[in-house]
Design a protein around this motif. Structure first.
Motif, mmCIF file in Angstrom:
data_model
loop_
_atom_site.group_PDB
_atom_site.id
_atom_site.type_symbol
_atom_site.label_atom_id
_atom_site.label_comp_id
_atom_site.label_asym_id
_atom_site.label_seq_id
_atom_site.Cartn_x
_atom_site.Cartn_y
_atom_site.Cartn_z
ATOM 1 N N LEU A 86 29.642 25.991 43.632
ATOM 2 C CA LEU A 86 30.934 26.442 43.107
ATOM 3 C C LEU A 86 31.801 26.871 44.277
ATOM 4 O O LEU A 86 31.326 27.554 45.190
ATOM 5 N N ARG A 87 33.069 26.487 44.243
ATOM 6 C CA ARG A 87 33.959 26.887 45.337
ATOM 7 C C ARG A 87 35.217 27.515 44.775
ATOM 8 O O ARG A 87 35.821 26.975 43.837
ATOM 9 N N TYR A 88 35.602 28.636 45.386
ATOM 10 C CA TYR A 88 36.791 29.403 44.979
ATOM 11 C C TYR A 88 37.678 29.683 46.179
ATOM 12 O O TYR A 88 37.186 29.947 47.273
ATOM 13 N N ARG A 89 38.977 29.631 45.952
ATOM 14 C CA ARG A 89 39.971 29.971 46.984
ATOM 15 C C ARG A 89 40.530 31.354 46.644
ATOM 16 O O ARG A 89 41.112 31.553 45.571
ATOM 17 N N ILE A 90 40.385 32.292 47.578
ATOM 18 C CA ILE A 90 40.866 33.663 47.397
ATOM 19 C C ILE A 90 42.041 33.870 48.359
ATOM 20 O O ILE A 90 41.879 33.741 49.578
ATOM 21 N N VAL A 91 43.203 34.155 47.807
ATOM 22 C CA VAL A 91 44.414 34.351 48.608
ATOM 23 C C VAL A 91 44.663 35.855 48.722
ATOM 24 O O VAL A 91 44.650 36.569 47.722
ATOM 25 N N THR A 92 44.894 36.311 49.959
ATOM 26 C CA THR A 92 45.108 37.733 50.215
ATOM 27 C C THR A 92 46.331 37.935 51.108
ATOM 28 O O THR A 92 46.788 37.009 51.786
ATOM 29 N N GLU A 93 46.818 39.166 51.090
ATOM 30 C CA GLU A 93 47.875 39.596 52.015
ATOM 31 C C GLU A 93 47.463 40.916 52.617
ATOM 32 O O GLU A 93 46.742 41.703 51.990
ATOM 33 N N GLN A 131 41.116 35.883 38.085
ATOM 34 C CA GLN A 131 40.828 37.291 37.839
ATOM 35 C C GLN A 131 41.145 38.101 39.088
ATOM 36 O O GLN A 131 40.866 37.666 40.201
ATOM 37 N N PRO A 132 41.698 39.301 38.919
ATOM 38 C CA PRO A 132 42.003 40.137 40.085
ATOM 39 C C PRO A 132 40.724 40.648 40.744
ATOM 40 O O PRO A 132 39.734 40.925 40.065
ATOM 41 N N LEU A 133 40.753 40.744 42.068
ATOM 42 C CA LEU A 133 39.643 41.296 42.837
ATOM 43 C C LEU A 133 40.118 42.531 43.585
ATOM 44 O O LEU A 133 41.252 42.561 44.081
ATOM 45 N N THR A 134 39.263 43.498 43.697
ATOM 46 C CA THR A 134 39.542 44.669 44.532
ATOM 47 C C THR A 134 38.952 44.380 45.903
ATOM 48 O O THR A 134 37.729 44.304 46.058
ATOM 49 N N ILE A 135 39.841 44.188 46.889
ATOM 50 C CA ILE A 135 39.423 43.810 48.237
ATOM 51 C C ILE A 135 39.887 44.918 49.192
ATOM 52 O O ILE A 135 41.086 45.108 49.391
ATOM 53 N N THR A 136 38.946 45.626 49.771
ATOM 54 C CA THR A 136 39.255 46.742 50.646
ATOM 55 C C THR A 136 40.121 46.301 51.823
ATOM 56 O O THR A 136 39.779 45.360 52.531
ATOM 57 N N GLY A 137 41.253 46.970 51.990
ATOM 58 C CA GLY A 137 42.145 46.706 53.117
ATOM 59 C C GLY A 137 43.083 45.535 52.939
ATOM 60 O O GLY A 137 43.902 45.259 53.818
ATOM 61 N N LEU A 138 42.980 44.828 51.821
ATOM 62 C CA LEU A 138 43.833 43.670 51.582
ATOM 63 C C LEU A 138 44.365 43.698 50.164
ATOM 64 O O LEU A 138 43.732 44.248 49.265
ATOM 65 N N ALA A 139 45.524 43.096 49.968
ATOM 66 C CA ALA A 139 46.075 42.923 48.629
ATOM 67 C C ALA A 139 45.626 41.566 48.110
ATOM 68 O O ALA A 139 45.789 40.545 48.785
ATOM 69 N N HIS A 140 45.040 41.563 46.932
ATOM 70 C CA HIS A 140 44.605 40.318 46.304
ATOM 71 C C HIS A 140 45.807 39.625 45.683
ATOM 72 O O HIS A 140 46.575 40.232 44.952
ATOM 73 N N VAL A 141 45.988 38.358 45.979
ATOM 74 C CA VAL A 141 47.085 37.576 45.416
ATOM 75 C C VAL A 141 46.564 36.682 44.289
ATOM 76 O O VAL A 141 47.140 36.657 43.203
ATOM 77 N N ALA A 142 45.492 35.959 44.553
ATOM 78 C CA ALA A 142 44.969 35.034 43.543
ATOM 79 C C ALA A 142 43.550 34.619 43.886
ATOM 80 O O ALA A 142 43.169 34.592 45.058
ATOM 81 N N THR A 143 42.800 34.280 42.846
ATOM 82 C CA THR A 143 41.505 33.626 43.003
ATOM 83 C C THR A 143 41.547 32.390 42.124
ATOM 84 O O THR A 143 41.811 32.491 40.927
ATOM 85 N N ARG A 178 31.702 42.207 42.450
ATOM 86 C CA ARG A 178 32.081 41.691 41.132
ATOM 87 C C ARG A 178 30.885 41.042 40.445
ATOM 88 O O ARG A 178 30.604 41.275 39.274
ATOM 89 N N LEU A 179 30.157 40.204 41.181
ATOM 90 C CA LEU A 179 29.052 39.451 40.596
ATOM 91 C C LEU A 179 27.831 40.336 40.341
ATOM 92 O O LEU A 179 27.218 40.274 39.274
#
Length: 138
Positions: free
Chosen positions: A128-135, A94-106, A17-18
């Motif tokens: 900077l710190r971000y929390r990325i939630v996945t399933e 913002q949504p993230l494309t994360i291989t093998g996981l479903a992105h819930v929130a950033t 993304r960056l």
């Protein structure tokens, strides 16, 4: 089914993304996982991460807290804060494309501008710190 460790997949998604944003890459000399000694200021470093499980009854989930670092030798905080603002626009809610996981929130957790106290004391650092939630995907 086992719970995957999302570190690598989340870091790859953040890096992609960056690194692929033209506006951000016009503000920094590089986006790094490992910063080479020859790196010029300002640059963005993907730093430390903490991973914790966030499971439900029927699925595995996780929360990865990623720390990013902006480094610069500009006099004052203006430039690191401009870079941080662009990172914020790219990641927070913002949504993230994360291989093998479903992105819930950033979600943005915090930012802290610092002056590196080591001589010569001319380095500015924005944490900077971000929390990325996945399933786990089924």
């Amino acid at each position: 089914m086992t719970s995957p460790l999302p570190f690598l997949a989340v870091q790859t998604a953040l890096y992609n993304r960056l690194k692929n944003d033209v506006t951000l890459t016009s503000l920094v000399t590089g986006v790094y996982d490992f910063v080479p000694e020859t790196a010029l200021y300002p640059y963005l470093h993907l730093g430390e991460a903490i991973d914790t499980p966030d499971n439900a009854h029927d699925r595995y989930g996780g929360q990865t807290v990623a720390t990013l670092h902006v480094w610069d030798q500009y006099r004052g905080f203006k430039r690191v804060l401009q870079i941080g603002s662009r990172v914020q626009a790219l990641l927070d809610h913002q949504p993230l494309t994360i291989t093998g996981l479903a992105h819930v929130a950033t979600r943005y957790e915090f930012g802290q501008p610092l002056t590196d106290p080591e001589p010569p004391g001319d380095i500015r650092h924005l944490v900077l710190r971000y929390r990325i939630v996945t399933e786990q995907t089924p």
